[in-house]
Design a protein around this motif. Structure first.
Motif, PDB file in Angstrom:
ATOM      1  N   LYS A  25      58.538 -58.440 -90.312  1.00 51.37           N
ATOM      2  CA  LYS A  25      58.918 -59.527 -91.203  1.00 51.37           C
ATOM      3  C   LYS A  25      57.838 -60.595 -91.248  1.00 51.37           C
ATOM      4  O   LYS A  25      56.999 -60.694 -90.352  1.00 51.37           O
ATOM      5  CB  LYS A  25      60.235 -60.144 -90.720  1.00 51.37           C
ATOM      6  N   ASP A  26      57.926 -61.407 -92.289  1.00 50.49           N
ATOM      7  CA  ASP A  26      57.002 -62.530 -92.422  1.00 50.49           C
ATOM      8  C   ASP A  26      57.327 -63.551 -91.333  1.00 50.49           C
ATOM      9  O   ASP A  26      58.380 -64.164 -91.334  1.00 50.49           O
ATOM     10  CB  ASP A  26      57.138 -63.166 -93.802  1.00 50.49           C
ATOM     11  N   SER A  27      56.417 -63.710 -90.394  1.00 54.04           N
ATOM     12  CA  SER A  27      56.650 -64.617 -89.270  1.00 54.04           C
ATOM     13  C   SER A  27      56.129 -66.016 -89.535  1.00 54.04           C
ATOM     14  O   SER A  27      56.186 -66.869 -88.650  1.00 54.04           O
ATOM     15  CB  SER A  27      55.973 -64.060 -88.011  1.00 54.04           C
ATOM     16  N   GLN A  28      55.578 -66.241 -90.733  1.00 55.75           N
ATOM     17  CA  GLN A  28      55.034 -67.550 -91.119  1.00 55.75           C
ATOM     18  C   GLN A  28      54.002 -68.044 -90.109  1.00 55.75           C
ATOM     19  O   GLN A  28      53.935 -69.219 -89.786  1.00 55.75           O
ATOM     20  CB  GLN A  28      56.173 -68.568 -91.269  1.00 55.75           C
ATOM     21  N   GLY A  29      53.202 -67.104 -89.621  1.00 53.90           N
ATOM     22  CA  GLY A  29      52.108 -67.466 -88.720  1.00 53.90           C
ATOM     23  C   GLY A  29      52.526 -67.750 -87.298  1.00 53.90           C
ATOM     24  O   GLY A  29      51.717 -68.228 -86.498  1.00 53.90           O
ATOM     25  N   VAL A 502      45.481 -69.188 -88.729  1.00 51.90           N
ATOM     26  CA  VAL A 502      44.943 -68.695 -89.999  1.00 51.90           C
ATOM     27  C   VAL A 502      45.926 -67.673 -90.530  1.00 51.90           C
ATOM     28  O   VAL A 502      46.230 -66.686 -89.870  1.00 51.90           O
ATOM     29  CB  VAL A 502      43.553 -68.052 -89.795  1.00 51.90           C
ATOM     30  N   THR A 503      46.432 -67.914 -91.722  1.00 54.89           N
ATOM     31  CA  THR A 503      47.522 -67.083 -92.213  1.00 54.89           C
ATOM     32  C   THR A 503      47.144 -66.253 -93.438  1.00 54.89           C
ATOM     33  O   THR A 503      47.985 -65.645 -94.057  1.00 54.89           O
ATOM     34  CB  THR A 503      48.738 -67.964 -92.569  1.00 54.89           C
ATOM     35  N   GLU A 504      45.847 -66.253 -93.804  1.00 57.49           N
ATOM     36  CA  GLU A 504      45.506 -65.497 -95.004  1.00 57.49           C
ATOM     37  C   GLU A 504      45.687 -64.005 -94.765  1.00 57.49           C
ATOM     38  O   GLU A 504      45.522 -63.517 -93.654  1.00 57.49           O
ATOM     39  CB  GLU A 504      44.049 -65.783 -95.413  1.00 57.49           C
ATOM     40  N   GLU A 505      46.023 -63.287 -95.813  1.00 60.87           N
ATOM     41  CA  GLU A 505      46.223 -61.845 -95.715  1.00 60.87           C
ATOM     42  C   GLU A 505      44.884 -61.152 -95.909  1.00 60.87           C
ATOM     43  O   GLU A 505      44.169 -61.412 -96.866  1.00 60.87           O
ATOM     44  CB  GLU A 505      47.228 -61.381 -96.760  1.00 60.87           C
ATOM     45  N   LEU A 506      44.521 -60.303 -94.967  1.00 57.02           N
ATOM     46  CA  LEU A 506      43.230 -59.632 -95.015  1.00 57.02           C
ATOM     47  C   LEU A 506      43.409 -58.187 -95.460  1.00 57.02           C
ATOM     48  O   LEU A 506      44.392 -57.526 -95.101  1.00 57.02           O
ATOM     49  CB  LEU A 506      42.578 -59.673 -93.626  1.00 57.02           C
ATOM     50  N   PRO A 507      42.455 -57.665 -96.212  1.00 58.50           N
ATOM     51  CA  PRO A 507      42.545 -56.254 -96.614  1.00 58.50           C
ATOM     52  C   PRO A 507      42.322 -55.343 -95.425  1.00 58.50           C
ATOM     53  O   PRO A 507      41.480 -55.616 -94.580  1.00 58.50           O
ATOM     54  CB  PRO A 507      41.417 -56.127 -97.642  1.00 58.50           C
ATOM     55  N   VAL A 508      43.091 -54.302 -95.337  1.00 60.39           N
ATOM     56  CA  VAL A 508      42.962 -53.357 -94.233  1.00 60.39           C
ATOM     57  C   VAL A 508      42.612 -51.999 -94.797  1.00 60.39           C
ATOM     58  O   VAL A 508      43.468 -51.301 -95.337  1.00 60.39           O
ATOM     59  CB  VAL A 508      44.263 -53.270 -93.415  1.00 60.39           C
ATOM     60  N   ASN A 522      53.622 -57.232 -91.018  1.00 62.50           N
ATOM     61  CA  ASN A 522      53.416 -58.546 -91.612  1.00 62.50           C
ATOM     62  C   ASN A 522      51.938 -58.929 -91.578  1.00 62.50           C
ATOM     63  O   ASN A 522      51.081 -58.176 -91.104  1.00 62.50           O
ATOM     64  CB  ASN A 522      54.278 -59.596 -90.890  1.00 62.50           C
ATOM     65  N   LYS A 523      51.639 -60.134 -92.055  1.00 64.45           N
ATOM     66  CA  LYS A 523      50.249 -60.559 -92.165  1.00 64.45           C
ATOM     67  C   LYS A 523      49.579 -60.664 -90.801  1.00 64.45           C
ATOM     68  O   LYS A 523      48.397 -60.358 -90.651  1.00 64.45           O
ATOM     69  CB  LYS A 523      50.181 -61.909 -92.878  1.00 64.45           C
ATOM     70  N   MET A 524      50.324 -61.118 -89.790  1.00 66.74           N
ATOM     71  CA  MET A 524      49.729 -61.286 -88.473  1.00 66.74           C
ATOM     72  C   MET A 524      49.313 -59.953 -87.875  1.00 66.74           C
ATOM     73  O   MET A 524      48.248 -59.832 -87.272  1.00 66.74           O
ATOM     74  CB  MET A 524      50.702 -62.015 -87.540  1.00 66.74           C
ATOM     75  N   LEU A 525      50.142 -58.935 -88.052  1.00 62.92           N
ATOM     76  CA  LEU A 525      49.793 -57.606 -87.555  1.00 62.92           C
ATOM     77  C   LEU A 525      48.594 -57.055 -88.307  1.00 62.92           C
ATOM     78  O   LEU A 525      47.663 -56.505 -87.705  1.00 62.92           O
ATOM     79  CB  LEU A 525      50.988 -56.658 -87.688  1.00 62.92           C
ATOM     80  N   GLN A 526      48.582 -57.200 -89.628  1.00 61.57           N
ATOM     81  CA  GLN A 526      47.465 -56.712 -90.432  1.00 61.57           C
ATOM     82  C   GLN A 526      46.162 -57.400 -90.018  1.00 61.57           C
ATOM     83  O   GLN A 526      45.119 -56.751 -89.896  1.00 61.57           O
ATOM     84  CB  GLN A 526      47.754 -56.956 -91.919  1.00 61.57           C
ATOM     85  N   ARG A 527      46.245 -58.708 -89.823  1.00 61.35           N
ATOM     86  CA  ARG A 527      45.033 -59.458 -89.443  1.00 61.35           C
ATOM     87  C   ARG A 527      44.552 -59.046 -88.055  1.00 61.35           C
ATOM     88  O   ARG A 527      43.360 -58.923 -87.795  1.00 61.35           O
ATOM     89  CB  ARG A 527      45.336 -60.961 -89.485  1.00 61.35           C
ATOM     90  N   PHE A 528      45.498 -58.840 -87.137  1.00 60.93           N
ATOM     91  CA  PHE A 528      45.148 -58.420 -85.785  1.00 60.93           C
ATOM     92  C   PHE A 528      44.440 -57.063 -85.806  1.00 60.93           C
ATOM     93  O   PHE A 528      43.404 -56.870 -85.174  1.00 60.93           O
ATOM     94  CB  PHE A 528      46.409 -58.359 -84.929  1.00 60.93           C
ATOM     95  N   VAL A 529      44.986 -56.125 -86.562  1.00 56.95           N
ATOM     96  CA  VAL A 529      44.397 -54.777 -86.642  1.00 56.95           C
ATOM     97  C   VAL A 529      43.011 -54.846 -87.256  1.00 56.95           C
ATOM     98  O   VAL A 529      42.062 -54.209 -86.787  1.00 56.95           O
ATOM     99  CB  VAL A 529      45.319 -53.846 -87.459  1.00 56.95           C
ATOM    100  N   PHE A 530      42.869 -55.639 -88.324  1.00 58.48           N
ATOM    101  CA  PHE A 530      41.604 -55.699 -89.061  1.00 58.48           C
ATOM    102  C   PHE A 530      40.517 -56.408 -88.250  1.00 58.48           C
ATOM    103  O   PHE A 530      39.387 -55.915 -88.147  1.00 58.48           O
ATOM    104  CB  PHE A 530      41.838 -56.436 -90.382  1.00 58.48           C
ATOM    105  N   LYS A 531      40.836 -57.560 -87.654  1.00 55.87           N
ATOM    106  CA  LYS A 531      39.825 -58.380 -86.991  1.00 55.87           C
ATOM    107  C   LYS A 531      39.405 -57.832 -85.647  1.00 55.87           C
ATOM    108  O   LYS A 531      38.315 -58.109 -85.159  1.00 55.87           O
ATOM    109  CB  LYS A 531      40.331 -59.812 -86.813  1.00 55.87           C
TER     110      LYS A 531
END
Length: 934
Positions: A25-29, A502-508, A522-531
């Motif tokens: 879910k969207d955790s709002q950062g 930082v809450t921007e959505e990054l492309p994975v 959610n965005k946090m998981l996507q950002r964690f995986v990408f970065k």
């Protein structure tokens, strides 16, 4: 369906719900640390998931919100660290602990004290020399090695942190590159420190061993006359192990860490061939058979003690950099300072009660105060206040049969200009982590900046990948610019300790390694995986994630009956801190707490007190009963004025005007001969329920205060100000002889129709309702009037949680059979059973129970973790151990009661508690046995 199958299905549904809540879910950062902790526990048999969760949390640990969550759930994380990981091939949680210890030395200290208590739990013998029934060789040696590794992490720090910070400030790397490299730096250091640890059983592969005669110094005996003992000793992996002499079955009797130990020969004495080994409270005197054997033992012990030693080895200390040496001294001094506070209480315990009050001020006057120390009853994100000196005059001693708690007062300083960090920084609002970072992590930068002849250069065009391959120590080829001003340096320090979300959505991009997660989460998981270039996400996590579309379509289904492992989503519970815990981050703001402060030029600013509709005249009357006619704000103002004439520039100051800082009195209660760890846990649970009520906008009032257990027998407690026990109140001069508490309220706060009386009555009712809920749920017993306090505004405050989770004095013969304490005197204060105030009490109690029930899963998880292989009295023995306390807690939460019956059940608890005979009898018993007023 069998019960076992049903339970398994419920467990799986709960795990799926947790994964979905954290990653789907969207955790709002926001990283929901309460659910992350539960995930680690639920997947404790899968180290891959635990490793993934630990990396995920560390990725966001630069956020104050996340780090506060780590600190709040540290008891559970540390408990799992000690007990779960012992048999794992990969020490995931240990690596996690070492990384966060590098981010905050305050966390390292907290972990050190938790491990010290566990170490004493599992040591082979008790302090009196008797066999320890809780002895566990694996956990014992694990705690020793964990403590050593944390100490090394503290001293050696983050190898590249100073260079990376300089590169960031020069613009050579971006903020994002700095954060990635800095996290990698801490992780690399943790792995390096852990690399030397063995995983074998004690004594399996000794480097040296043999039979010796020995005596040891303990707290009570100090080598008192007794026969020498013959034991088999081995040296193995920086440890000295002591076994019995039974060759058929070696049993570990005692063990001592050798890292940094003091080894010396004893030439004088009755016996020949003697030597001693001293380290961290251990003191062995040993006898060899002959001179050659003694020499061999001493040589081997010295060699082993020099392996990466950090303690008391002068030649090792000489090799440390200035920053490493300063961190070593700070870490050691802080532990010694806190230990001395507790030992002062222990020393007074052996004095006659009449002597204690005379000796205590002198003991405080002689107490050594290190040049840089603090009272660690705080979070890493709380404001830094350096303890400068003692205030002996107002030391207070409590005389009890078994212990001697002491309230100690100190002058603290805030906003001092620090000697290090390029010209110094002066900021009254630096938090603990920021201050320690500036004062200790940046010391090495001064040395680095002097070297402008390095061969390698890092340019502004260098990428993060290039930087990871280069020797960052050789990165400085240009002379540093002009000194950075204080505001710029302070802002830089903040940005490099804490970071904004930082809450921007990054492309994975979809790759074979991350294909099982692409399009999910959610965005946090996507950002964690990408970065973080995460490889394959554990299938236990990925398979439980729903697509974004199905998450949006999901609607909670209604149910009339809740189960313990309900698949329904859990409501996030952000932990609510007291308003003064986190002072303003604005550098131009000087916040005021209940303690008065001395600001610039020696002016006194009185501490704040929210009177909440109670008149100042009523507060004046209340303070005569509650705090001997002097509020804490008035008392601390007096102490500051008395100290003003004797102000001395602190040892580590820069010679500045001593009035150019903010002085504040800080107080603490030190206790000895008392295991506070169960109280720490109960206070954590009370704090959790306080947050549950606040998030539900319920006006249920609970007072949370800090408790720090530093070992199995010692600790510190935050002082409750402007409050006294009900027992003390009833014994105070002028207390009404008739009508009890109701008479007191009318005497102090005025006519029942007055604004002050109604405000105080509301305070009493809201606090009573809140404590009634938590007393019932947590099974709090021993509720005599010495363990219930009242403040100047009418709030009740419960203290002393030695009997919890249903554990009661007398056990099955206990008189305290009521769900909670609700006396006629309490009801009279609220105006009787037919009053509007009592009706509101009932409403709040019912709503509080409903909210506790709705937020039961985290509470159950916290209890389940802490009872796992627990030594807490409330979780051990045939009466409370083996899950008994847990099952009763589960029952009190009414999880299997239909929704439409919860209110009726809750109201029945109130009816049962009112004027309960057992409550009356217990108050009478305590009056006759201990003198507490009833």
């Amino acid at each position: 369906m069998t019960n076992a199958t049903k339970k398994k299905d419920e467990d799986e549904a709960f795990k799926t719900s947790l994964v979905d809540d954290v990653f789907g879910k969207d955790s709002q950062g926001r990283v929901q640390m309460e659910k992350v902790t539960m995930l680690i526990w639920q997947f404790r048999d899968d180290p891959d998931v635990v490793n993934f969760m630990a990396r995920f949390v560390l990725n966001f640990a630069g956020s104050k919100q996340v780090f506060d969550g780590i600190e709040f759930y540290l008891p559970q994380l540390a408990h799992m660290l000690i007990h779960l990981e012992a048999d794992w091939d990969d020490a995931v949680l240990e690596r996690f602990a070492l990384v966060i210890s590098q981010q905050s030395l305050h966390i390292a200290l907290q972990l050190n004290w938790i491990l010290q208590g566990a170490l004493e739990d599992y040591q082979p013998e008790t302090f009196s020399g008797e066999p320890n029934p809780s002895h566990n060789p694996l956990f014992y040696t694990r705690c020793l090695k964990l403590m050593s590794n944390i100490e090394r992490c503290v001293v050696y720090g983050k190898p590249r942190s100073h260079e990376l910070q300089r590169l960031y400030e020069r613009g050579s790397i971006s903020k994002n590159e700095y954060e990635i490299l800095e996290r990698a730096d801490r992780r690399f250091n943790a792995v390096q420190i852990m690399a030397s640890d063995g995983t074998h059983e004690p004594g399996d592969n000794p480097s040296f061993g043999g039979t010796l005669l020995y005596k040891r110094k303990v707290r009570t005996s100090c080598f008192k006359p007794k026969p020498w003992k013959s034991r088999y000793f081995t040296i193995d992996d920086r440890m000295l192990y002591c076994f019995n002499n039974d060759t058929s079955e070696r049993k570990l009797v005692r063990a001592m860490p050798l890292e940094g130990a003091q080894v010396s020969e004893l030439s004088s004495g009755k016996y020949q061939f003697m030597f001693q080994v001293i380290n961290r409270g251990f003191h062995f005197v040993l006898r060899a058979e002959n001179a050659a054997s003694k020499s061999q033992w001493v040589d081997n012990l010295i060699e082993e003690s020099n392996q990466q030693a950090l303690f008391e080895r002068s030649h090792i200390l000489r090799d440390l950099t200035p920053g490493q040496l300063s961190r070593y001294e700070f870490f050691k001094d802080e532990r010694d300072f806190v230990g001395n506070l507790c030992r002062l209480a222990e020393d007074l315990r052996f004095k006659e009660p009449a002597e204690r009050k005379i000796l205590a001020p002198q003991y405080m006057k002689d107490l050594p105060v290190p040049s840089c120390c603090y009272l660690p009853l705080c979070n890493s994100t709380d404001i830094w206040r350096r303890v400068d000196k003692t205030l002996p005059k107002d030391t207070k001693v409590f005389n009890t049969n078994e212990r001697c708690p002491v309230i100690m007062n100190f002058i603290s300083k805030r906003g001092e200009k620090m000697a290090s960090s390029r010209g110094g920084i002066k900021d009254v609002n630096l938090d603990v982590a920021e201050y320690i970072h500036l004062n200790y992590d940046m010391r090495d930068m001064e040395v680095i900046e002097e070297d402008d002849h390095e061969d390698k250069m890092i340019t502004p065009n260098s990428s993060a990948g290039d930087l990871q391959q280069m020797d960052v120590e050789a990165a400085y080829g240009e002379k540093k610019d002009d000194a950075i001003d204080e505001d710029q340096a302070s802002a830089s320090a903040r940005s490099n300790v804490w970071k904004e979300e930082v809450t921007e959505e990054l492309p994975v991009p979809s790759t074979p390694s991350n294909r099982n997660i692409t399009g999910k989460g959610n965005k946090m998981l996507q950002r964690f995986v990408f970065k973080n270039n995460v490889g394959k996400v554990p299938s236990q996590v990925a398979n439980r994630l729903q697509s974004h579309r199905s998450i949006r379509k999901r609607t909670p289904r209604k149910t009339s009956k809740m189960s313990v492992e309900s698949p329904l989503p859990m409501t996030p519970v952000p932990i609510v801190e007291d308003s003064h815990s986190h002072d303003s981050d604005s550098e131009s703001v000087v916040s005021v707490r209940s303690s008065s402060i001395m600001t610039t030029k020696g002016a006194i600013t009185f501490g704040s007190l929210d009177e909440g509709g109670i008149s100042s005249a009523a507060i004046e009357k209340a303070k005569a009963f509650v705090c001997h006619g002097e509020t804490y704000a008035e008392k601390t103002a007096r102490m500051l004025e008395e100290d003003k004439a004797d102000t001395i520039v602190s040892e580590n100051g820069l010679g500045e005007d001593p009035t150019d800082v903010q002085n504040e009195v800080v107080s603490v209660m030190a206790k000895s001969n008392d295991d506070l760890r169960q109280e720490v846990f109960v206070m954590q649970m009370i704090h959790y329920y306080k947050s549950v009520f606040a998030n539900a906008n319920l006006p249920l009032w609970l007072k949370t205060y800090r408790i720090l257990s530093t070992s199995s027998t010692e600790g510190l407690i935050e002082v409750l100000t402007d409050a006294t026990s009900i027992d003390g109140l009833k014994k105070s001069d002028g207390y009404p002889t008739e009508r009890g508490l109701r008479g007191y309220f009318e005497t102090v706060y005025g006519d029942p129709d007055s604004r002050s009386f109604q405000a105080a009555q509301t305070n009493f009712m809201q606090s009573l309702a809140a404590y009634s809920v938590v007393s019932y749920l947590l099974g709090l017993k021993d509720r005599h009037n010495g363990n219930i306090m009242i403040d100047t505004r009418g709030h009740l405050i419960f203290i002393d949680f030695g009997f919890a989770m249903g554990m009661a004095p007398g056990h099955e013969f206990s008189m305290e059979r009521a769900p909670f304490k609700l006396t006629k005197e309490y009801v009279d204060v609220m105006g009787g059973v037919n009053s509007k105030c009592f009706a509101e009490f009932k409403r709040l109690f019912v709503e509080g129970m409903k909210q506790a029930r709705l937020n039961s899963q985290i509470a159950l998880g916290l209890v389940e973790i802490m009872m796992y292989k627990s030594n807490y009295p409330c979780f051990t023995g045939t009466r409370y151990g083996h899950g008994v306390a847990f099952k009763k807690f589960e029952k009190r939460l009414m999880l299997h009661v239909p929704d439409n019956l919860v209110e009726r059940k809750a109201l029945a608890l109130i009816t049962k508690s009112m004027e309960h005979l057992g409550t009356k009898l217990y108050d009478v018993f305590q009056q006759h046995s201990n003198g507490y007023a009833k």
